[in-house]
Design a protein around this motif. Sequence first.
Motif, PDB file in Angstrom:
ATOM      1  N   GLY A   1       0.809  -1.201   0.000  1.00 57.57           N
ATOM      2  CA  GLY A   1       0.000   0.000   0.000  1.00 57.57           C
ATOM      3  C   GLY A   1       0.846   1.255   0.000  1.00 57.57           C
ATOM      4  O   GLY A   1       2.014   1.238   0.411  1.00 57.57           O
ATOM      5  N   ALA A   2       0.257   2.364  -0.462  1.00 57.78           N
ATOM      6  CA  ALA A   2       0.925   3.664  -0.488  1.00 57.78           C
ATOM      7  C   ALA A   2      -0.104   4.745  -0.193  1.00 57.78           C
ATOM      8  O   ALA A   2      -1.280   4.597  -0.522  1.00 57.78           O
ATOM      9  CB  ALA A   2       1.588   3.905  -1.840  1.00 57.78           C
ATOM     10  N   PRO A   3       0.321   5.847   0.427  1.00 64.31           N
ATOM     11  CA  PRO A   3      -0.626   6.905   0.803  1.00 64.31           C
ATOM     12  C   PRO A   3      -1.000   7.812  -0.359  1.00 64.31           C
ATOM     13  O   PRO A   3      -0.243   7.962  -1.321  1.00 64.31           O
ATOM     14  CB  PRO A   3       0.146   7.687   1.871  1.00 64.31           C
ATOM     15  CG  PRO A   3       1.577   7.524   1.479  1.00 64.31           C
ATOM     16  CD  PRO A   3       1.682   6.126   0.913  1.00 64.31           C
ATOM     17  N   LEU A   4      -2.175   8.429  -0.247  1.00 62.64           N
ATOM     18  CA  LEU A   4      -2.632   9.459  -1.171  1.00 62.64           C
ATOM     19  C   LEU A   4      -2.460  10.803  -0.468  1.00 62.64           C
ATOM     20  O   LEU A   4      -3.248  11.165   0.408  1.00 62.64           O
ATOM     21  CB  LEU A   4      -4.101   9.242  -1.541  1.00 62.64           C
ATOM     22  CG  LEU A   4      -4.432   7.945  -2.277  1.00 62.64           C
ATOM     23  CD1 LEU A   4      -5.947   7.773  -2.392  1.00 62.64           C
ATOM     24  CD2 LEU A   4      -3.787   7.929  -3.657  1.00 62.64           C
ATOM     25  N   ILE A   5      -1.405  11.527  -0.820  1.00 64.97           N
ATOM     26  CA  ILE A   5      -1.064  12.771  -0.140  1.00 64.97           C
ATOM     27  C   ILE A   5      -1.224  13.945  -1.100  1.00 64.97           C
ATOM     28  O   ILE A   5      -0.593  13.994  -2.158  1.00 64.97           O
ATOM     29  CB  ILE A   5       0.382  12.731   0.396  1.00 64.97           C
ATOM     30  CG1 ILE A   5       0.582  11.508   1.301  1.00 64.97           C
ATOM     31  CG2 ILE A   5       0.696  14.013   1.170  1.00 64.97           C
ATOM     32  CD1 ILE A   5       1.986  11.360   1.839  1.00 64.97           C
ATOM     33  N   HIS A   6      -2.083  14.887  -0.716  1.00 66.52           N
ATOM     34  CA  HIS A   6      -2.289  16.096  -1.515  1.00 66.52           C
ATOM     35  C   HIS A   6      -1.118  17.055  -1.321  1.00 66.52           C
ATOM     36  O   HIS A   6      -0.369  16.962  -0.339  1.00 66.52           O
ATOM     37  CB  HIS A   6      -3.600  16.762  -1.097  1.00 66.52           C
ATOM     38  CG  HIS A   6      -4.000  17.921  -1.933  1.00 66.52           C
ATOM     39  ND1 HIS A   6      -3.845  19.237  -1.511  1.00 66.52           N
ATOM     40  CD2 HIS A   6      -4.531  17.985  -3.186  1.00 66.52           C
ATOM     41  CE1 HIS A   6      -4.268  20.047  -2.454  1.00 66.52           C
ATOM     42  NE2 HIS A   6      -4.702  19.326  -3.482  1.00 66.52           N
ATOM     43  N   ASP A   7      -0.952  17.969  -2.268  1.00 63.09           N
ATOM     44  CA  ASP A   7       0.131  18.952  -2.184  1.00 63.09           C
ATOM     45  C   ASP A   7       0.058  19.784  -0.904  1.00 63.09           C
ATOM     46  O   ASP A   7       1.075  20.295  -0.428  1.00 63.09           O
ATOM     47  CB  ASP A   7       0.102  19.890  -3.394  1.00 63.09           C
ATOM     48  CG  ASP A   7       0.514  19.191  -4.682  1.00 63.09           C
ATOM     49  OD1 ASP A   7       1.134  18.111  -4.589  1.00 63.09           O
ATOM     50  OD2 ASP A   7       0.215  19.722  -5.770  1.00 63.09           O
ATOM     51  N   SER A   8      -1.135  19.908  -0.339  1.00 63.13           N
ATOM     52  CA  SER A   8      -1.307  20.670   0.900  1.00 63.13           C
ATOM     53  C   SER A   8      -0.768  19.922   2.111  1.00 63.13           C
ATOM     54  O   SER A   8      -0.674  20.489   3.205  1.00 63.13           O
ATOM     55  CB  SER A   8      -2.792  20.971   1.118  1.00 63.13           C
ATOM     56  OG  SER A   8      -3.523  19.761   1.296  1.00 63.13           O
ATOM     57  N   GLY A   9      -0.446  18.649   1.932  1.00 63.75           N
ATOM     58  CA  GLY A   9       0.000  17.818   3.035  1.00 63.75           C
ATOM     59  C   GLY A   9      -1.086  16.942   3.614  1.00 63.75           C
ATOM     60  O   GLY A   9      -0.811  16.055   4.436  1.00 63.75           O
ATOM     61  N   THR A  10      -2.330  17.162   3.217  1.00 61.25           N
ATOM     62  CA  THR A  10      -3.445  16.349   3.703  1.00 61.25           C
ATOM     63  C   THR A  10      -3.377  14.938   3.121  1.00 61.25           C
ATOM     64  O   THR A  10      -3.253  14.768   1.915  1.00 61.25           O
ATOM     65  CB  THR A  10      -4.794  16.987   3.326  1.00 61.25           C
ATOM     66  OG1 THR A  10      -4.868  18.290   3.913  1.00 61.25           O
ATOM     67  CG2 THR A  10      -5.959  16.151   3.816  1.00 61.25           C
ATOM     68  N   VAL A  11      -3.450  13.947   3.986  1.00 60.60           N
ATOM     69  CA  VAL A  11      -3.462  12.553   3.542  1.00 60.60           C
ATOM     70  C   VAL A  11      -4.914  12.132   3.370  1.00 60.60           C
ATOM     71  O   VAL A  11      -5.682  12.082   4.337  1.00 60.60           O
ATOM     72  CB  VAL A  11      -2.748  11.632   4.548  1.00 60.60           C
ATOM     73  CG1 VAL A  11      -2.663  10.213   3.991  1.00 60.60           C
ATOM     74  CG2 VAL A  11      -1.366  12.161   4.875  1.00 60.60           C
ATOM     75  N   LEU A  12      -5.304  11.846   2.136  1.00 59.59           N
ATOM     76  CA  LEU A  12      -6.699  11.529   1.822  1.00 59.59           C
ATOM     77  C   LEU A  12      -7.032  10.059   2.031  1.00 59.59           C
ATOM     78  O   LEU A  12      -8.179   9.717   2.314  1.00 59.59           O
ATOM     79  CB  LEU A  12      -7.009  11.912   0.373  1.00 59.59           C
ATOM     80  CG  LEU A  12      -6.927  13.397   0.044  1.00 59.59           C
ATOM     81  CD1 LEU A  12      -7.127  13.614  -1.451  1.00 59.59           C
ATOM     82  CD2 LEU A  12      -7.959  14.177   0.842  1.00 59.59           C
ATOM     83  N   GLY A  13      -6.065   9.194   1.852  1.00 60.84           N
ATOM     84  CA  GLY A  13      -6.332   7.765   1.940  1.00 60.84           C
ATOM     85  C   GLY A  13      -5.147   6.979   1.443  1.00 60.84           C
ATOM     86  O   GLY A  13      -3.991   7.399   1.614  1.00 60.84           O
TER      87      GLY A  13
END
Length: 213
Positions: A162-174
């Motif tokens: 598995g790998a994280p879904l990280i937005h440019d803002s730093g928020t980890v979505l899933g």
Amino acid sequence: MSQHPSDPYLTPRTTPPARSLPRRDMQDTIRGSFPLPATAPTSRPPQQSLELAQRYELLDRLGVPSVANQDFDDLARDMATQAGFLYGFVNLFLEEQTFVGLHQPPADSGYVIVGRTMSRDHGWCPEVMARKKALPLHDVHASPRFSGNAVVDAVGIRSYFGAPLIHDSGTVLGTVCVIDPEKRPLSDARRLRDIVITASAQVMDHITHAPVR
């Protein structure tokens, strides 16, 4: 993908089991929609509640659906196919782990058929969320820390990447992840890890740059 006749969960049968992955209440239900909460949930620690509220706000701003979606199903399928795994997921961490993208064997295959939600406490994706980097488990039983998991018993899983879904803002979505009832050789772990890392980048690119159908 080869058959696994020795695994009791995967023995072909006339009527395949239909179940959700383990949830906190252990009920086999599939949620249809996930409306945005008016306020951050109060039943969680403050930091978790803040992160969840930020996640909902960002998904709403980006126009990302929190229900099953064909685009994400396609991305989950492509990832699982590249890895040679039976199951692939695009997973948003909302009130529950929510599989907006899902690839799994056909209903008549004899393999376990899973639902679209799972408790936030189960599986290995919570670890990926916490560490904010990929988690390669070529054999979940190789480490006592990861072998004791409700998903192992429910679906008979031996390998997870598995790998994280990280937005440019730093928020980890899933997360994105693939799971399979066969363990993988350690020599293949780097290739499989790279597949899920690439898939996570593709999902985030799709979320931020392409309209979601």
